[in-house]
Design an enzyme around this catalytic site. Structure first.
Site, PDB file in Angstrom:
ATOM      1  N   ARG A 208      -7.357  11.042  -7.661  1.00  0.00           N
ATOM      2  CA  ARG A 208      -7.460   9.641  -8.027  1.00  0.00           C
ATOM      3  C   ARG A 208      -8.384   9.186  -9.073  1.00  0.00           C
ATOM      4  O   ARG A 208      -9.237   8.227  -8.436  1.00  0.00           O
ATOM      5  CB  ARG A 208      -6.928   8.839  -6.787  1.00  0.00           C
ATOM      6  CG  ARG A 208      -5.831   9.190  -5.855  1.00  0.00           C
ATOM      7  CD  ARG A 208      -5.454   8.398  -4.570  1.00  0.00           C
ATOM      8  NE  ARG A 208      -4.914   6.994  -5.150  1.00  0.00           N
ATOM      9  CZ  ARG A 208      -4.557   5.979  -4.206  1.00  0.00           C
ATOM     10  NH1 ARG A 208      -4.839   6.165  -2.789  1.00  0.00           N
ATOM     11  NH2 ARG A 208      -4.104   4.900  -4.522  1.00  0.00           N
TER      12      ARG A 208
ATOM     13  N   LYS B 247       1.573  -5.845  -0.303  1.00  0.00           N
ATOM     14  CA  LYS B 247       0.357  -5.512  -0.156  1.00  0.00           C
ATOM     15  C   LYS B 247      -0.147  -5.074  -1.856  1.00  0.00           C
ATOM     16  O   LYS B 247      -1.031  -5.562  -2.343  1.00  0.00           O
ATOM     17  CB  LYS B 247       0.096  -3.970   0.292  1.00  0.00           C
ATOM     18  CG  LYS B 247      -1.096  -3.454   0.380  1.00  0.00           C
ATOM     19  CD  LYS B 247      -1.398  -2.141   1.308  1.00  0.00           C
ATOM     20  CE  LYS B 247      -1.007  -0.832   0.797  1.00  0.00           C
ATOM     21  NZ  LYS B 247      -1.729  -0.355  -0.556  1.00  0.00           N
ATOM     22  N   ASN B 248       0.673  -4.328  -2.437  1.00  0.00           N
ATOM     23  CA  ASN B 248       0.253  -3.838  -3.821  1.00  0.00           C
ATOM     24  C   ASN B 248       0.475  -4.909  -4.765  1.00  0.00           C
ATOM     25  O   ASN B 248       0.233  -4.681  -6.123  1.00  0.00           O
ATOM     26  CB  ASN B 248       1.078  -2.473  -4.101  1.00  0.00           C
ATOM     27  CG  ASN B 248       0.515  -1.346  -3.200  1.00  0.00           C
ATOM     28  OD1 ASN B 248      -0.288  -1.524  -2.479  1.00  0.00           O
ATOM     29  ND2 ASN B 248       1.227  -0.497  -3.206  1.00  0.00           N
TER      30      ASN B 248
ATOM     31  N   ASP C  92       5.707   6.044  -2.827  1.00  0.00           N
ATOM     32  CA  ASP C  92       5.260   5.408  -1.448  1.00  0.00           C
ATOM     33  C   ASP C  92       6.442   5.466  -0.364  1.00  0.00           C
ATOM     34  O   ASP C  92       6.216   4.996   0.763  1.00  0.00           O
ATOM     35  CB  ASP C  92       4.986   4.168  -1.694  1.00  0.00           C
ATOM     36  CG  ASP C  92       3.621   4.118  -2.431  1.00  0.00           C
ATOM     37  OD1 ASP C  92       3.322   2.863  -3.141  1.00  0.00           O
ATOM     38  OD2 ASP C  92       2.946   5.118  -2.642  1.00  0.00           O
TER      39      ASP C  92
ATOM     40  N   CYS D 177      -9.517  10.227  -2.069  1.00  0.00           N
ATOM     41  CA  CYS D 177      -8.847   9.952  -0.954  1.00  0.00           C
ATOM     42  C   CYS D 177      -7.988  10.786  -0.328  1.00  0.00           C
ATOM     43  O   CYS D 177      -7.809  12.052  -1.011  1.00  0.00           O
ATOM     44  CB  CYS D 177      -8.101   8.641  -1.208  1.00  0.00           C
ATOM     45  SG  CYS D 177      -6.268   8.683  -1.366  1.00  0.00           S
TER      46      CYS D 177
ATOM     47  N   ARG E  67      -3.766  -1.010   7.326  1.00  0.00           N
ATOM     48  CA  ARG E  67      -3.998  -1.515   5.981  1.00  0.00           C
ATOM     49  C   ARG E  67      -2.769  -1.770   5.390  1.00  0.00           C
ATOM     50  O   ARG E  67      -3.033  -2.545   4.418  1.00  0.00           O
ATOM     51  CB  ARG E  67      -4.413  -0.226   5.348  1.00  0.00           C
ATOM     52  CG  ARG E  67      -5.834   0.547   5.852  1.00  0.00           C
ATOM     53  CD  ARG E  67      -6.399   1.419   5.023  1.00  0.00           C
ATOM     54  NE  ARG E  67      -6.249   1.096   3.407  1.00  0.00           N
ATOM     55  CZ  ARG E  67      -6.629   1.821   2.595  1.00  0.00           C
ATOM     56  NH1 ARG E  67      -6.979   2.833   2.736  1.00  0.00           N
ATOM     57  NH2 ARG E  67      -6.514   1.307   1.317  1.00  0.00           N
TER      58      ARG E  67
END
Ligand code: EPZ
Length: 425
Positions: free
Chosen positions: A128, A28-29, A312, A123, A404
């Site tokens: 952030r 994803k990243n 993460d 968030c 997500r």
């Protein structure tokens, strides 16, 4: 996302050791910055190994709204043609659902000299800010105003600059890296992020004709050029998804193999798994964990930018520590509020104390199923891991967070023998 989708839940019946193997999806990243990088090209390009994730859909919507042509084939390869772009605006409605939209700022500014991108706003896991993105682009000659919740940026043509980032920022590094590829002259980025996803972006940009060196180190050198062409690029496998499924095998006392992955991007995590008493075997493109029915040992972790232990994976290891033998301690140094999974794990019987930015746990053999609520992507993953090893049923609510970042999570876990199903709203 339809209303009932946003209300759907996952029901998990815990207690079974997971056995089996699965394939990692694309990262994803990595795919998010690489999709943004297509804005730099003056020719069509193809991106392969794209994960089927809400964040990818959101990014495609964002690029589509700008006039970029996107065609997805049945194998989730995306053909992107940026030549029809007509708008340089990223609206609040989209950006607030996905902060990574900020990644269009650098490419739009470098290629079209203008960009209007909504501020991402805070968030769940922290404030952030994007001040370092803005500061770096200003150093490259951009005029940037932040007003009415939008970043309005202009630049005749960006110029190469010597930038030293005050702290390590992944998307900050990526935004500046993309902007520098079309600047006049050479840019040096010091204290750059070294994550594998940054390296993947740099490799994709170089395949498009960019002149980047130092990717994977803390100093990037980019020689600006006048144009970037297209490329056909395969996104690297998702290391966080990989490690999450490996932990699902370990926490349940089972044996799980993840194929089509990159062990070299997970060294700190695999060492920590071994410290926890998990037997880890690796091949060139696969990793297998075997718990052989044993209970893990509690570990001490301190998260930090790559190549240190990734933030993460913090929430997932808090869940592992909750059922491990002994006292565990996990310190989160990257985000200021990334322990929201702890209060949910308490509802399942976990014995965890928060002392500032450290979670101290006393492991117990089993948790008990309970209704819990997902608060952010990786917190959701830790609740699912806990549910897999809990007695009874756990209902995880607000699982749009999960969708997500995890491609078909219930199918993949069911492949490993988990009793998991999704209920509509
Ligand atoms: C990226 O977020 C990832 N997202 C995150 O993954 C990941 O947790 C994070 O890097 C850290 O590895 C994507 O790549 C799309 P940062 P990013 O900028 O770039 C502060 C997931 O679960 N900071 O490296 O937003 C910031 O507040 C997600 O997949 C500033 O102060 O993270 C944070 O404390 C979650 N000013 C620290 O730096 C800035 O201008 C690191 O943030 C930028 C960042």
């Amino acid at each position: 996302m339809g209303n009932n989708e946003s209300m759907s839940k996952l029901i998990i019946s815990g207690g079974l050791p997971l056995q089996g193997e699965l394939r990692a999806s694309g990262a994803k990243n990595a795919v998010l910055p690489i999709l943004a990088a297509t804005l730099l090209a003056d020719a069509p390009m193809t991106i392969g190994n794209v994960p089927h994730l809400q964040d990818v859909t959101t990014t495609m919507e964002l690029l589509g709204q700008m006039g970029v042509e996107l065609v997805v084939d049945e194998r989730m390869n995306i053909q992107v043609d940026p030549r029809t772009i007509h708008t340089f605006h990223a609206p609040y409605e989209l950006v607030r659902t996905m902060r990574a939209s900020i990644l269009v700022l650098g490419p739009l500014l470098a290629r079209f000299g203008q960009a209007e991108v909504s501020l991402p706003g805070g968030c769940a896991i922290g404030s952030r800010p994007v001040n370092l993105h803005i500061k770096g682009l200003e150093a490259m000659g951009a005029t940037i105003k932040v007003e009415n919740g939008y970043i309005r940026a202009r630049a005749e043509r960006l110029k190469g600059a010597h930038i030293a980032l005050d702290l390590v920022t992944v998307t900050g590094t990526e935004n500046l890296l993309m902007a520098a590829t079309l600047a006049r002259g050479t840019t040096i980025i010091e204290n750059a992020a070294r994550e594998p996803e940054v390296v993947d972006l740099a490799d994709c940009l170089n395949a498009m004709g960019a002149r980047i060196s130092g990717a994977g180190t803390d100093t990037l050198v980019i020689e600006g050029i006048d144009r970037l062409g297209g490329a056909n690029y395969q996104v690297l496998p998702d290391r966080i998804e990989t490690a999450t499924y490996l932990l699902a095998g370990a926490i349940t006392g089972g044996r799980v193999k993840v194929k089509g992955t990159r062990p070299d991007t997970l060294e700190a995590v695999l060492l920590k798994m071994e410290e926890a008493g998990i037997r880890v075997n690796t091949g060139p493109d696969w990793i297998e964990v075997d718990m052989a029915g044993n209970r893990p040992k509690a570990v001490r972790i301190r998260t930090a930018p790559y190549p240190a232990f990734p933030t993460d994976m913090q929430a997932q290891f808090v869940a592992l520590n909750a059922v491990a033998e002994g006292v565990g301690m996990i310190t989160e140094t990257v985000f200021e509020n990334r322990f929201m999974h702890v209060q949910e794990l308490h509802r399942m019987g976990a014995q965890i104390e928060l002392e500032g930015n450290t979670a101290i746990s006393i492991g117990i053999p089993r948790l008990t199923g309970a209704p819990v609520m997902a608060t952010d992507l990786r917190a959701s993953a830790s609740l699912i891991l806990a549910a897999l090893v809990a007695d009874g049923d756990t209902v995880v609510d607000r699982i749009y967070h999960i969708d997500r970042g995890y491609d078909c999570i219930e199918e993949k876990l069911a492949q490993l023998g988990a009793r998991i199903r999704r209920t509509p709203g």
